[in-house]
Design an enzyme around this catalytic site. Structure first.
Site, PDB file in Angstrom:
ATOM      1  N   ALA A  75       7.995  -5.858  20.609  1.00  0.00           N
ATOM      2  CA  ALA A  75       6.714  -5.220  20.918  1.00  0.00           C
ATOM      3  C   ALA A  75       5.835  -5.074  19.679  1.00  0.00           C
ATOM      4  CB  ALA A  75       6.944  -3.860  21.570  1.00  0.00           C
ATOM      5  N   THR A  76       6.434  -4.907  18.506  1.00  0.00           N
ATOM      6  CA  THR A  76       5.624  -4.812  17.283  1.00  0.00           C
ATOM      7  C   THR A  76       4.836  -6.097  17.073  1.00  0.00           C
ATOM      8  OG1 THR A  76       6.998  -3.174  16.146  1.00  0.00           O
ATOM      9  CG2 THR A  76       5.729  -4.673  14.758  1.00  0.00           C
ATOM     10  N   ASN A 155       6.128   6.947  23.234  1.00  0.00           N
ATOM     11  CA  ASN A 155       7.527   6.844  22.821  1.00  0.00           C
ATOM     12  C   ASN A 155       8.138   8.190  22.440  1.00  0.00           C
ATOM     13  OD1 ASN A 155       5.457   5.970  20.759  1.00  0.00           O
ATOM     14  ND2 ASN A 155       7.131   6.527  19.390  1.00  0.00           N
ATOM     15  N   GLN A 183       7.666   1.146  26.360  1.00  0.00           N
ATOM     16  CA  GLN A 183       8.437   2.270  26.889  1.00  0.00           C
ATOM     17  C   GLN A 183       8.315   2.424  28.404  1.00  0.00           C
ATOM     18  OE1 GLN A 183      10.529   4.185  25.278  1.00  0.00           O
ATOM     19  NE2 GLN A 183      10.071   3.792  23.134  1.00  0.00           N
ATOM     20  N   SER A 203       9.111  -5.068  25.167  1.00  0.00           N
ATOM     21  CA  SER A 203      10.264  -5.144  24.273  1.00  0.00           C
ATOM     22  C   SER A 203      11.526  -5.241  25.110  1.00  0.00           C
ATOM     23  CB  SER A 203      10.317  -3.895  23.388  1.00  0.00           C
ATOM     24  OG  SER A 203      11.540  -3.827  22.691  1.00  0.00           O
ATOM     25  N   ALA A 204      12.454  -6.107  24.714  1.00  0.00           N
ATOM     26  CA  ALA A 204      13.700  -6.251  25.481  1.00  0.00           C
ATOM     27  C   ALA A 204      14.667  -5.103  25.223  1.00  0.00           C
ATOM     28  CB  ALA A 204      14.373  -7.585  25.144  1.00  0.00           C
ATOM     29  N   THR A 243      10.648 -22.007  17.133  1.00  0.00           N
ATOM     30  CA  THR A 243      11.675 -22.402  18.099  1.00  0.00           C
ATOM     31  C   THR A 243      12.095 -21.211  18.949  1.00  0.00           C
ATOM     32  OG1 THR A 243      12.515 -24.125  16.625  1.00  0.00           O
ATOM     33  CG2 THR A 243      14.006 -23.342  18.352  1.00  0.00           C
ATOM     34  N   CYS A 328      10.769   4.466  14.300  1.00  0.00           N
ATOM     35  CA  CYS A 328      10.204   3.746  13.156  1.00  0.00           C
ATOM     36  C   CYS A 328       9.775   4.689  12.036  1.00  0.00           C
ATOM     37  CB  CYS A 328       8.995   2.915  13.604  1.00  0.00           C
ATOM     38  SG  CYS A 328       9.423   1.617  14.772  1.00  0.00           S
TER      39      CYS A 328
END
Length: 404
Positions: A75-76, A155, A183, A203-204, A243, A328
């Site tokens: 996500a960043t 978050n 989130q 984000s995963a 890749t 973070c």
């Protein structure tokens, strides 16, 4: 050393076993290890099919076209690509951006970088419950505003912004709208075919997928153009070269597919656990819940225990893994900028603990957390002269402290 109970699901989630099993199939020589860009042989074709399937799985959860999904490292990166990408591509149209003071650092710091490049950014104050007042947003819009960036779910405090109304307001004024949904995916229903959202970050690892994997939704109709921030082989339709990490992508796709199948039932269970946790604390003296409780994801409880230092409490309850701020920035001892933006004073912001619960949280873990926190808060307050003064009826905010 005993392993602490994990209650920090907004920082990261464990990879679901089903996700891990899928990922393993794309790592070794006995599996499908090919490069999806190798379109001249079997290994590349198989990898490409896996990437297409995962793209569809991500799109299905958010009701989007798979062609609108761009793979990123998280996500960043998605936030950087969306905000810088729009700003750089449309800079001749305008150089004004609007965001919220409670956004994630990857949005705020990206905006600050653009300020250094000559863009102007307006940072809006939220209401005391963490939500955005649409009138404040409307008043901030200008002829040269090209982008509004507002997160879906915060978050730290878990509040859900009204992105439908925000998006409609943006589009009425011909302004692009970016949403950080790191989130919210898997916790809040998202239908991008119905929302006026141009770009959305995912984000995963916030949804039981692997770290280092994310995606950016880029609307195709009407088309949104962004300038690439990473150059190379022209992957992802020229928007993000590099890749593709097939195993990571497969993991994200599987995590999103599981969320689509299980989200409603899981949210019900998690909300019940969160409410049980809240009931366990709410009768304590000088306890404040931070953020709106109605417009909020099920698994978040951010609560301040007045007259107790959050850092001291976290050390005292080290049998529970919790957070006192964004993952973070929690290395800093500065009070949470999110809570300060809500109007909390330094003392109340410092005394906050974020409990976030998820797929693997149990009732027994909730009860353990309640008992431990209550006991440690009482003990720390017993040691605090400020607590004694408060109990004696002294208004501490009016005390003038002398320097030594």
């Amino acid at each position: 050393m005993s392993i602490p109970t994990y209650m920090d699901y907004s920082a990261t989630t464990p990879v679901d076993e089903r996700v891990a099993q899928k990922m393993i199939q794309f790592l070794t020589k006995d599996g499908n290890f090919g490069n999806s860009a190798s379109n001249s042989h079997y290994y590349g074709w198989q990898a490409d099919e896996a990437v297409k399937k995962a793209r569809q799985q991500v799109a299905n959860l958010i009701d989007a076209d798979p062609k609108e999904i761009v793979w990123t490292s998280g996500a960043t990166e998605s936030n950087n690509l969306a905000i810088k990408g729009v700003a750089h591509f449309y800079h001749k149209k305008g150089k004004h951006i609007i965001t919220l003071k409670t956004e994630h650092k990857s949005v705020l710091d990206t905006c600050r970088q653009l300020e250094r490049e000559g863009f102007e950014v307006t940072y809006l104050d939220p209401m005391s419950n963490g939500l955005l007042d649409l009138n404040i947003l409307r008043d901030a819009m200008r002829e040269d505003t090209i982008l509004v960036s507002i997160m879906h779910v915060n978050n730290e405090i878990g509040v859900i912004q009204d992105i439908e109304s925000i998006g409609n307001l943006c589009h009425q004024n011909n302004i692009f709208f970016h949403v950080d949904a790191a989130q919210s995916a898997g916790k809040v229903a998202i239908s991008l075919s119905e929302l006026s959202v141009d770009l959305m970050s995912f984000s995963a690892h916030k949804i039981y997928g692997p770290k280092g994997m994310g995606a950016l939704y880029v609307r195709r109709k009407p088309r949104v153009r962004i300038e690439a921030q990473m150059h190379g082989g022209g992957h992802e339709r020229g928007m993000r070269s590099g890749t593709l990490a097939t195993h990571q992508i497969v993991g994200m796709g599987e995590a999103f597919a599981i969320a689509q199948a299980e989200m409603r039932e899981e949210n019900t269970k998690i909300r019940q656990l969160r409410d049980r946790l809240l009931v366990g604390f709410i009768d304590m003296e000088e306890v404040v819940v931070n953020g709106d409780m109605e417009s909020r994801i099920p698994g978040n409880l951010n609560i301040s225990f007045n007259y107790v230092e959050g850092e001291s409490l976290m050390m005292a309850i080290n049998d529970i893994a919790v957070s006192s701020g964004s993952a973070c920035t929690s290395l800093s001892l500065e009070p949470s900028y999110v809570l300060r933006a809500l109007g909390l004073n330094d003392e109340l912001a410092h005394s906050s603990i974020r409990f976030t619960i998820g797929r693997y949280t149990t009732e027994a873990q909730i009860d353990k957390a309640i008992d431990l926190v209550r006991a440690k808060v009482d003990k720390l307050r017993d040691l605090s002269p400020l607590w004694d003064m408060f109990k004696d009826g002294v208004d501490i905010s009016k005390v003038e402290w002398s320097a030594h």
